[in-house]
Design an enzyme around this catalytic site. Sequence first.
Site, short mmCIF file in Angstrom:
data_model
loop_
_atom_site.label_atom_id
_atom_site.label_comp_id
_atom_site.label_asym_id
_atom_site.label_seq_id
_atom_site.Cartn_x
_atom_site.Cartn_y
_atom_site.Cartn_z
N ASN A 125 1.59 3.38 -2.44
CA ASN A 125 1.39 4.41 -3.46
C ASN A 125 0.75 5.69 -2.92
OD1 ASN A 125 -1.00 2.40 -3.53
ND2 ASN A 125 -1.88 4.26 -4.40
N THR A 126 0.26 5.65 -1.68
CA THR A 126 -0.42 6.83 -1.15
C THR A 126 -0.38 6.85 0.37
OG1 THR A 126 -2.50 8.10 -1.28
CG2 THR A 126 -2.69 5.73 -0.98
N GLY A 127 -0.68 7.99 0.94
CA GLY A 127 -0.87 8.12 2.38
C GLY A 127 0.32 7.68 3.22
N ILE A 128 0.03 6.97 4.28
CA ILE A 128 1.06 6.53 5.23
C ILE A 128 2.06 5.59 4.55
CG2 ILE A 128 1.45 5.20 7.34
CD1 ILE A 128 -1.29 6.32 8.32
N GLY A 129 1.57 4.68 3.72
CA GLY A 129 2.47 3.76 3.03
C GLY A 129 3.47 4.48 2.16
N GLY A 158 0.81 -1.22 0.00
CA GLY A 158 0.00 0.00 0.00
C GLY A 158 0.84 1.25 0.00
N SER A 167 -3.98 -0.71 14.57
CA SER A 167 -4.71 0.54 14.77
C SER A 167 -5.21 0.59 16.21
CB SER A 167 -5.91 0.60 13.81
OG SER A 167 -6.82 1.61 14.17
N TYR A 227 -13.85 -3.53 10.78
CA TYR A 227 -12.54 -2.90 10.67
C TYR A 227 -11.71 -3.16 11.92
CZ TYR A 227 -8.87 0.59 10.23
OH TYR A 227 -7.64 1.21 10.17
#
Length: 303
Positions: A22-26, A20, A148, A173
């Site tokens: 490609n965006t955000g935290i990753g 993951g 989380s 979740y």
Amino acid sequence: MSFTFGDIPIQQGRTAIVTGANTGIGFEIARALAAKGARVLLACRDGDKAADAIARIDGGREQGGETEYLHLDLANLASVREAAETAAKEERIDMLVNNAGVMMPPFSTATAGCELQFAVNHLGHFAFTSLLLDKLAEEGGRVGMQSSIAHRNADIDFDNLDGSKGYDKTKFYGQSKLANLLFANELDRRLRKSGSKAQALASHPGIAASELTRHIKGGKVFSSIVGTVLNTSEEGALPALQAATDPAAEGGGYYGPYGFKETRGNTSGRAVQSKCAQDEQLAARLWDKSVELTGIDPGLAPA
């Protein structure tokens, strides 16, 4: 223990896989590792988005490091197997940062008919990690699971993993994030018993700006507010970076931001696990169920 971005060691000669990315935290995890000289494989489902992320990382990098795309669809076990086979051809793998995930989507199913969040966030990573354990063990590599604070009030409902008895997206979740933490703990126990040089750790980003909120009504606005008031994506990446690189971090450790109730902060350290997350019997049961559902056995005896 207090870890900052300045504490990340030089990573030249080391290889990391970030799911993951490609965006955000990753993306921020991948960018920080590349900036320290690591070879980083961005394990993502969308090749175009990965290419854009690689361009942004390479364009702003000041030293060393390499970046490369690794196709990985965590909802598809055939893709997971193919990605692991490709990754295993690397000269070495020092870090596997299992960061990718979905959050509160409309109901759907994936692996073995399980609800999507459990299938992607847990089962996909369980399978991918299991297939790469031998490679990771060669260099004493680390597996980092992104959990989380949502795990704290969760449990594993083994009788409703497919959501057929009702779907609460928030509950599911939390269940998937608890599964991430249970898996990290159980994996590290089994690795230690086997005498493996590999380690498993876990982290959480606090409450951070992320594209995970795309399935939530008003998610973009919420994410922008979070980035201002609580954690940016960059700050949210720090605990995972500590788990992956801190020489003082220990197998079985769980790391999170050092701010108000672990929701924010630009330093990272030991985080609080729920009693359920520390339940060894529950972790062992989840392990066995995950083997059954994926058909992939890590081959590690119970601790």
